[in-house]
Design a protein around this motif. Structure first.
Motif, PDB file in Angstrom:
ATOM      1  N   LEU A  37       0.650  -1.438   0.306  1.00 39.15           N
ATOM      2  CA  LEU A  37      -0.385  -0.225  -0.029  1.00 39.15           C
ATOM      3  C   LEU A  37       0.817   1.500   0.679  1.00 39.15           C
ATOM      4  N   ALA A  38       0.566   2.294  -0.880  1.00 43.54           N
ATOM      5  CA  ALA A  38       1.051   3.642  -0.550  1.00 43.54           C
ATOM      6  C   ALA A  38       0.094   4.807  -1.025  1.00 43.54           C
ATOM      7  N   ILE A  39       0.478   5.711  -0.106  1.00 46.70           N
ATOM      8  CA  ILE A  39       0.287   7.206  -0.676  1.00 46.70           C
ATOM      9  C   ILE A  39       0.852   8.053  -1.570  1.00 46.70           C
ATOM     10  N   LEU A  40       0.734   9.017  -1.831  1.00 47.71           N
ATOM     11  CA  LEU A  40       1.510   9.173  -3.338  1.00 47.71           C
ATOM     12  C   LEU A  40       0.988  10.751  -2.913  1.00 47.71           C
ATOM     13  N   LYS A  41       1.655  12.032  -3.219  1.00 46.86           N
ATOM     14  CA  LYS A  41       1.235  13.085  -3.308  1.00 46.86           C
ATOM     15  C   LYS A  41       1.848  13.185  -5.417  1.00 46.86           C
ATOM     16  N   ASP A  42       1.013  13.711  -5.848  1.00 45.39           N
ATOM     17  CA  ASP A  42       0.969  13.454  -7.532  1.00 45.39           C
ATOM     18  C   ASP A  42       2.551  12.595  -7.458  1.00 45.39           C
ATOM     19  N   LYS A  43       3.009  12.479  -7.948  1.00 45.14           N
ATOM     20  CA  LYS A  43       3.990  10.984  -8.563  1.00 45.14           C
ATOM     21  C   LYS A  43       4.891  10.607  -6.951  1.00 45.14           C
ATOM     22  N   ASN A  44       4.919  11.386  -6.339  1.00 43.19           N
ATOM     23  CA  ASN A  44       6.409  10.844  -4.815  1.00 43.19           C
ATOM     24  C   ASN A  44       5.109  10.420  -3.991  1.00 43.19           C
ATOM     25  N   ILE A  45       5.883   8.961  -3.598  1.00 38.05           N
ATOM     26  CA  ILE A  45       5.706   8.415  -2.103  1.00 38.05           C
ATOM     27  C   ILE A  45       5.588   9.038  -1.202  1.00 38.05           C
ATOM     28  N   ILE A  46       4.339   9.311  -0.661  1.00 33.76           N
ATOM     29  CA  ILE A  46       5.278  10.033   0.795  1.00 33.76           C
ATOM     30  C   ILE A  46       4.822   8.454   1.922  1.00 33.76           C
ATOM     31  N   THR A  47       4.201   8.191   1.884  1.00 35.09           N
ATOM     32  CA  THR A  47       4.241   6.745   2.964  1.00 35.09           C
ATOM     33  C   THR A  47       3.368   5.434   1.900  1.00 35.09           C
ATOM     34  N   LYS A  48       4.621   3.731   2.543  1.00 35.30           N
ATOM     35  CA  LYS A  48       4.487   3.174   1.764  1.00 35.30           C
ATOM     36  C   LYS A  48       4.306   1.932   3.312  1.00 35.30           C
ATOM     37  N   ARG A  49       3.979   1.196   3.021  1.00 34.42           N
ATOM     38  CA  ARG A  49       3.921  -0.046   4.028  1.00 34.42           C
ATOM     39  C   ARG A  49       3.334  -1.686   2.508  1.00 34.42           C
ATOM     40  N   SER A  50       3.971  -2.235   3.490  1.00 35.47           N
ATOM     41  CA  SER A  50       4.259  -4.210   2.615  1.00 35.47           C
ATOM     42  C   SER A  50       4.247  -5.003   3.756  1.00 35.47           C
ATOM     43  N   ILE A  51       3.338  -5.674   4.088  1.00 35.87           N
ATOM     44  CA  ILE A  51       2.730  -6.752   5.070  1.00 35.87           C
ATOM     45  C   ILE A  51       2.773  -7.149   4.838  1.00 35.87           C
ATOM     46  N   LYS A  52       3.212  -8.948   5.314  1.00 35.92           N
ATOM     47  CA  LYS A  52       3.243 -10.338   4.580  1.00 35.92           C
ATOM     48  C   LYS A  52       1.909 -10.511   5.469  1.00 35.92           C
ATOM     49  N   THR A  53       1.119 -11.042   3.710  1.00 33.70           N
ATOM     50  CA  THR A  53      -0.129 -12.163   4.466  1.00 33.70           C
ATOM     51  C   THR A  53      -0.062 -13.159   4.846  1.00 33.70           C
ATOM     52  N   ASN A  54      -0.690 -13.518   5.915  1.00 34.14           N
ATOM     53  CA  ASN A  54      -0.912 -14.760   6.277  1.00 34.14           C
ATOM     54  C   ASN A  54      -2.440 -15.220   6.564  1.00 34.14           C
ATOM     55  N   ASN A  55      -2.934 -15.162   5.139  1.00 30.88           N
ATOM     56  CA  ASN A  55      -4.579 -15.571   5.151  1.00 30.88           C
ATOM     57  C   ASN A  55      -5.451 -14.477   5.678  1.00 30.88           C
ATOM     58  N   ASN A  56      -4.940 -13.593   6.319  1.00 28.06           N
ATOM     59  CA  ASN A  56      -5.594 -12.808   6.969  1.00 28.06           C
ATOM     60  C   ASN A  56      -5.871 -11.779   6.680  1.00 28.06           C
ATOM     61  N   LEU A  57      -5.897 -11.537   5.189  1.00 26.70           N
ATOM     62  CA  LEU A  57      -5.287 -10.016   4.209  1.00 26.70           C
ATOM     63  C   LEU A  57      -6.898  -9.516   4.258  1.00 26.70           C
ATOM     64  N   THR A  58      -8.250  -9.698   4.053  1.00 28.26           N
ATOM     65  CA  THR A  58      -9.546  -9.411   4.457  1.00 28.26           C
ATOM     66  C   THR A  58      -9.274  -8.884   5.509  1.00 28.26           C
ATOM     67  N   GLN A  79      -3.868   9.014   7.965  1.00 28.05           N
ATOM     68  CA  GLN A  79      -3.689   9.123   9.563  1.00 28.05           C
ATOM     69  C   GLN A  79      -1.917   9.603   8.840  1.00 28.05           C
ATOM     70  N   LYS A  80      -1.391   8.449   8.819  1.00 25.31           N
ATOM     71  CA  LYS A  80       0.023   9.246   8.867  1.00 25.31           C
ATOM     72  C   LYS A  80       0.647  10.427   7.889  1.00 25.31           C
ATOM     73  N   SER A  81       0.026  10.494   6.925  1.00 26.92           N
ATOM     74  CA  SER A  81      -0.385  10.765   6.113  1.00 26.92           C
ATOM     75  C   SER A  81      -0.944  12.478   6.027  1.00 26.92           C
ATOM     76  N   LYS A  82      -1.539  12.384   7.560  1.00 28.00           N
ATOM     77  CA  LYS A  82      -2.158  13.475   7.690  1.00 28.00           C
ATOM     78  C   LYS A  82      -3.658  14.367   6.736  1.00 28.00           C
ATOM     79  N   LEU A  83      -3.800  12.823   6.504  1.00 29.12           N
ATOM     80  CA  LEU A  83      -4.601  12.837   5.088  1.00 29.12           C
ATOM     81  C   LEU A  83      -6.259  12.726   5.921  1.00 29.12           C
ATOM     82  N   THR A  84      -7.706  13.066   4.383  1.00 28.76           N
ATOM     83  CA  THR A  84      -8.584  11.599   5.409  1.00 28.76           C
ATOM     84  C   THR A  84      -8.958  11.469   4.571  1.00 28.76           C
ATOM     85  N   HIS A  85     -10.016  10.326   4.830  1.00 25.73           N
ATOM     86  CA  HIS A  85     -10.274   9.338   3.083  1.00 25.73           C
ATOM     87  C   HIS A  85     -10.901  10.214   1.280  1.00 25.73           C
ATOM     88  N   ASN A  86     -11.627  12.050   2.412  1.00 27.36           N
ATOM     89  CA  ASN A  86     -11.683  12.432   1.113  1.00 27.36           C
ATOM     90  C   ASN A  86     -10.657  13.014   0.571  1.00 27.36           C
TER      91      ASN A  86
END
Length: 187
Positions: free
Chosen positions: A15-36, A48-55
């Protein structure tokens, strides 16, 4: 402009949040049948880490498969739901093309059961359409393509590939027609 990137097609949830074409925060999580159970939670944490809202998210970039059946469905479902709620445009790319940082090479992903998803591209143009093949056929193709072979996202930085391929994601005008890329039938 802020964007949300979702790739749940392989063994990691990327997962990542981008501002324009730059990644401002990212996360890579190993899944173990718990993805959903974890995807929405991690998306919320990134926002939240990016100080944004869904909107604040103006567009979604999603990898649509092939790959893990559950992962492919989860990523596409989240992107479609987000778009329905927030009226956010969706851009898609298949995981075989996404694996190629510069759009050239043979891309191979494990389809389990000694089968592989494969496609080949040259300068982002498909020269071998996405398909499922046997181990023997994969060996033959690997010999043919030699050094330009990418297998199972090994030695690949997903987030570098995201930036490299960002302009190659395709806009999906009608989200009702957006569906995961399945090459193999569910078991």
């Amino acid at each position: 402009m802020f964007s949300l990137f979702i790739d749940t097609t392989q063994s990691y949830c990327n997962l990542a949040i981008l501002k324009d074409k730059n990644i401002i925060t990212k996360r890579s999580i190993k899944t173990n049948n718990n993805l959903t159970d974890i995807v929405i939670e991690h998306i919320d944490t990134l926002i939240q880490k990016s100080k944004l809202t869904h909107n604040d998210i103006n567009q979604i970039f999603v990898v649509i498969g092939p790959g893990s059946f559950t992962g492919v469905r989860v990523g596409v479902l989240i992107a479609k739901t987000w778009t329905l709620i927030h009226k956010t445009p969706i851009y898609t790319i298949n995981s075989l093309l996404f694996q190629l940082k510069n759009g050239t090479g043979l891309s191979i992903l494990d389809a389990r059961g000694e089968l592989f998803y494969v496609a080949a591209y040259k300068n982002y143009k498909c020269i071998l359409k996405p398909q499922i093949i046997t181990n023997d056929k994969a060996t033959t193709l690997i010999k043919k393509y030699k050094t330009n072979v990418f297998i199972g996202f090994k030695n690949i930085n997903v987030f570098d590939n995201l930036i490299s391929n960002l302009t190659k994601f395709k806009y999906t005008k009608d989200i009702n027609k957006l569906s995961p890329l399945y090459i193999k039938n569910p078991v």
